[in-house]
Design a protein around this motif. Structure first.
Motif, PDB file in Angstrom:
ATOM      1  N   ASN A 113      30.622  37.955  27.163  1.00 23.10           N
ATOM      2  CA  ASN A 113      31.239  38.698  28.270  1.00 23.10           C
ATOM      3  C   ASN A 113      31.774  40.044  27.799  1.00 23.10           C
ATOM      4  O   ASN A 113      31.515  41.092  28.410  1.00 23.10           O
ATOM      5  CB  ASN A 113      32.362  37.860  28.863  1.00 23.10           C
ATOM      6  CG  ASN A 113      33.144  38.583  29.946  1.00 23.10           C
ATOM      7  OD1 ASN A 113      32.783  38.572  31.119  1.00 23.10           O
ATOM      8  ND2 ASN A 113      34.248  39.207  29.572  1.00 23.10           N
ATOM      9  N   ALA A 145      30.775  39.570  46.816  1.00 26.65           N
ATOM     10  CA  ALA A 145      30.910  38.178  46.398  1.00 26.65           C
ATOM     11  C   ALA A 145      29.768  37.293  46.899  1.00 26.65           C
ATOM     12  O   ALA A 145      29.358  36.352  46.212  1.00 26.65           O
ATOM     13  CB  ALA A 145      32.244  37.617  46.869  1.00 26.65           C
ATOM     14  N   PHE A 189      38.069  31.448  39.577  1.00 28.10           N
ATOM     15  CA  PHE A 189      38.221  32.658  40.372  1.00 28.10           C
ATOM     16  C   PHE A 189      39.683  33.100  40.382  1.00 28.10           C
ATOM     17  O   PHE A 189      40.584  32.298  40.614  1.00 28.10           O
ATOM     18  CB  PHE A 189      37.747  32.426  41.805  1.00 28.10           C
ATOM     19  CG  PHE A 189      36.293  32.050  41.908  1.00 28.10           C
ATOM     20  CD1 PHE A 189      35.299  32.960  41.587  1.00 28.10           C
ATOM     21  CD2 PHE A 189      35.917  30.779  42.302  1.00 28.10           C
ATOM     22  CE1 PHE A 189      33.960  32.622  41.675  1.00 28.10           C
ATOM     23  CE2 PHE A 189      34.582  30.426  42.391  1.00 28.10           C
ATOM     24  CZ  PHE A 189      33.595  31.349  42.083  1.00 28.10           C
ATOM     25  N   GLN A 190      39.893  34.382  40.146  1.00 28.45           N
ATOM     26  CA  GLN A 190      41.236  34.947  40.205  1.00 28.45           C
ATOM     27  C   GLN A 190      41.410  35.794  41.457  1.00 28.45           C
ATOM     28  O   GLN A 190      42.474  35.808  42.069  1.00 28.45           O
ATOM     29  CB  GLN A 190      41.493  35.832  38.975  1.00 28.45           C
ATOM     30  CG  GLN A 190      41.347  35.110  37.649  1.00 28.45           C
ATOM     31  CD  GLN A 190      41.502  36.059  36.482  1.00 28.45           C
ATOM     32  OE1 GLN A 190      42.595  36.518  36.177  1.00 28.45           O
ATOM     33  NE2 GLN A 190      40.401  36.390  35.829  1.00 28.45           N
ATOM     34  N   ASN A 236      32.297  33.714  49.224  1.00 32.10           N
ATOM     35  CA  ASN A 236      31.965  33.562  47.809  1.00 32.10           C
ATOM     36  C   ASN A 236      31.109  32.307  47.636  1.00 32.10           C
ATOM     37  O   ASN A 236      31.615  31.190  47.722  1.00 32.10           O
ATOM     38  CB  ASN A 236      33.246  33.464  46.985  1.00 32.10           C
ATOM     39  CG  ASN A 236      32.980  33.353  45.488  1.00 32.10           C
ATOM     40  OD1 ASN A 236      31.854  33.144  45.056  1.00 32.10           O
ATOM     41  ND2 ASN A 236      34.018  33.488  44.688  1.00 32.10           N
ATOM     42  N   THR A 256      31.919  34.087  34.239  1.00 31.50           N
ATOM     43  CA  THR A 256      33.161  34.714  33.806  1.00 31.50           C
ATOM     44  C   THR A 256      33.655  35.622  34.914  1.00 31.50           C
ATOM     45  O   THR A 256      32.870  36.111  35.729  1.00 31.50           O
ATOM     46  CB  THR A 256      32.965  35.545  32.526  1.00 31.50           C
ATOM     47  OG1 THR A 256      32.028  36.612  32.783  1.00 31.50           O
ATOM     48  CG2 THR A 256      32.436  34.686  31.394  1.00 31.50           C
ATOM     49  N   GLU A 257      34.967  35.830  34.941  1.00 33.49           N
ATOM     50  CA  GLU A 257      35.539  36.771  35.909  1.00 33.49           C
ATOM     51  C   GLU A 257      36.443  37.739  35.160  1.00 33.49           C
ATOM     52  O   GLU A 257      37.282  37.331  34.353  1.00 33.49           O
ATOM     53  CB  GLU A 257      36.321  36.047  36.993  1.00 33.49           C
ATOM     54  CG  GLU A 257      36.977  37.023  37.984  1.00 33.49           C
ATOM     55  CD  GLU A 257      37.329  36.379  39.311  1.00 33.49           C
ATOM     56  OE1 GLU A 257      36.400  35.926  39.999  1.00 33.49           O
ATOM     57  OE2 GLU A 257      38.517  36.328  39.644  1.00 33.49           O
ATOM     58  N   ASN A 258      36.242  39.025  35.438  1.00 30.64           N
ATOM     59  CA  ASN A 258      37.058  40.088  34.859  1.00 30.64           C
ATOM     60  C   ASN A 258      37.794  40.747  36.019  1.00 30.64           C
ATOM     61  O   ASN A 258      37.206  41.492  36.804  1.00 30.64           O
ATOM     62  CB  ASN A 258      36.159  41.080  34.126  1.00 30.64           C
ATOM     63  CG  ASN A 258      35.347  40.397  33.025  1.00 30.64           C
ATOM     64  OD1 ASN A 258      35.841  40.152  31.930  1.00 30.64           O
ATOM     65  ND2 ASN A 258      34.084  40.077  33.318  1.00 30.64           N
ATOM     66  N   TYR A 259      39.083  40.452  36.119  1.00 29.94           N
ATOM     67  CA  TYR A 259      39.869  40.780  37.313  1.00 29.94           C
ATOM     68  C   TYR A 259      40.882  41.883  37.045  1.00 29.94           C
ATOM     69  O   TYR A 259      41.626  41.852  36.062  1.00 29.94           O
ATOM     70  CB  TYR A 259      40.588  39.512  37.781  1.00 29.94           C
ATOM     71  CG  TYR A 259      41.552  39.709  38.909  1.00 29.94           C
ATOM     72  CD1 TYR A 259      41.106  39.942  40.202  1.00 29.94           C
ATOM     73  CD2 TYR A 259      42.927  39.636  38.690  1.00 29.94           C
ATOM     74  CE1 TYR A 259      42.005  40.096  41.255  1.00 29.94           C
ATOM     75  CE2 TYR A 259      43.839  39.780  39.728  1.00 29.94           C
ATOM     76  CZ  TYR A 259      43.366  40.018  41.009  1.00 29.94           C
ATOM     77  OH  TYR A 259      44.252  40.175  42.049  1.00 29.94           O
ATOM     78  N   THR A 316      37.022  42.857  40.961  1.00 30.72           N
ATOM     79  CA  THR A 316      36.627  41.891  39.943  1.00 30.72           C
ATOM     80  C   THR A 316      35.139  41.995  39.673  1.00 30.72           C
ATOM     81  O   THR A 316      34.350  42.353  40.562  1.00 30.72           O
ATOM     82  CB  THR A 316      36.993  40.451  40.370  1.00 30.72           C
ATOM     83  OG1 THR A 316      36.784  39.573  39.285  1.00 30.72           O
ATOM     84  CG2 THR A 316      36.167  39.994  41.546  1.00 30.72           C
ATOM     85  N   ARG A 349      32.059  39.734  37.956  1.00 30.58           N
ATOM     86  CA  ARG A 349      31.689  38.400  37.480  1.00 30.58           C
ATOM     87  C   ARG A 349      30.312  38.423  36.832  1.00 30.58           C
ATOM     88  O   ARG A 349      29.398  39.091  37.323  1.00 30.58           O
ATOM     89  CB  ARG A 349      31.695  37.396  38.640  1.00 30.58           C
ATOM     90  CG  ARG A 349      33.051  37.290  39.322  1.00 30.58           C
ATOM     91  CD  ARG A 349      33.028  36.345  40.511  1.00 30.58           C
ATOM     92  NE  ARG A 349      34.347  36.346  41.168  1.00 30.58           N
ATOM     93  CZ  ARG A 349      34.532  36.577  42.449  1.00 30.58           C
ATOM     94  NH1 ARG A 349      33.506  36.819  43.259  1.00 30.58           N
ATOM     95  NH2 ARG A 349      35.752  36.572  42.959  1.00 30.58           N
ATOM     96  N   ASP A 404      33.114  42.051  43.257  1.00 35.27           N
ATOM     97  CA  ASP A 404      33.882  41.564  44.399  1.00 35.27           C
ATOM     98  C   ASP A 404      35.112  42.429  44.580  1.00 35.27           C
ATOM     99  O   ASP A 404      35.691  42.905  43.585  1.00 35.27           O
ATOM    100  CB  ASP A 404      34.295  40.098  44.199  1.00 35.27           C
ATOM    101  CG  ASP A 404      34.796  39.460  45.490  1.00 35.27           C
ATOM    102  OD1 ASP A 404      34.681  40.088  46.554  1.00 35.27           O
ATOM    103  OD2 ASP A 404      35.293  38.303  45.425  1.00 35.27           O
TER     104      ASP A 404
END
Length: 212
Positions: A56, A87, A151-152, A159, A171-174, A188, A190, A208
């Motif tokens: 990631n 999403a 999910f954050q 979604n 993975t989520e990068n928020y 975010t 993903r 998203d």
């Protein structure tokens, strides 16, 4: 004397067989089911989360540096990668590239339709470089909050990631929204990963954000 020597030989032979039948040293992380072969008993266990987190972060680094040749190395060799503007993942409409096609068109000025803007419904057309630089990496996600299979961020856009990519890791990068905008300007990014021949590759890139 011969009986004594014969006994010693038999004992030695049995001991050798037992030693040779021992499996190679390995460690298993029962939580992630990740097995790491090692000849050193003190070697650190590498969990699945750590492996995916590293992948990631490497992908984020390629996007930040606009190193799209390096980015291409993470595209799944057989399934390619699908890009979703929001999403909701639409397998029929979202733009998908094989690794070969991505490498072919990435250096060019060819325009692709990546989806439609939420609200206006106008199509979003851009080159691969512009889409990755202006839409996918619209903020510095290297400074975001990371999570695996969780999910954050979430807004009013449907979604369906888990339904579209069942049993795959994501993975989520928020990036949290600002107080000035009532925290509505969160974003975010993903990544959906699939393991192939011992390595995790990208099969999905999903943005998203709050939509109208």
């Amino acid at each position: 004397m011969k009986k004594i020597l014969l006994s010693i030989f038999v004992v030695s032979l049995v001991a050798c067989k037992k030693e040779s039948s021992k499996p190679a040293d390995h460690k298993v992380d029962s939580t992630t089911q990740t097995t790491v072969q090692t000849s050193n008993p003190s070697q650190t266990i590498i969990t699945r989360e750590e492996i995916i987190k590293e992948a990631n972060d490497e992908v984020l680094k390629t996007l930040k540096n606009k190193d799209y040749k390096r980015f291409a190395e993470f595209i799944h060799p057989e399934k390619g990668v699908r890009f979703s503007m929001y999403a909701f993942v639409d397998p029929k409409e979202d733009k998908q590239f094989s690794k070969t096609d991505f490498e072919k068109y990435q250096p060019t000025k060819t325009l692709f339709t990546w989806g439609s803007y939420d609200g206006s419904g106008d199509p979003y057309r851009a080159t691969i470089n512009d889409y990755l630089g202006k839409w996918v990496f619209s903020k510095d996600f290297t400074a975001s909050q990371f999570s695996l299979d969780k999910f954050q961020g979430g807004g009013n856009s449907l979604n369906n990631l888990e339904k579209t990519y069942p049993k795959l890791n994501f993975t989520e990068n928020y990036i949290k929204g600002t107080e000035k905008n009532g925290e509505m300007d969160w974003k975010t990014l993903r990544f959906v990963f699939e393991e192939f021949k011992g390595k995790y590759y990208l099969v999905g890139v999903i943005n998203d954000q709050w939509t109208i």
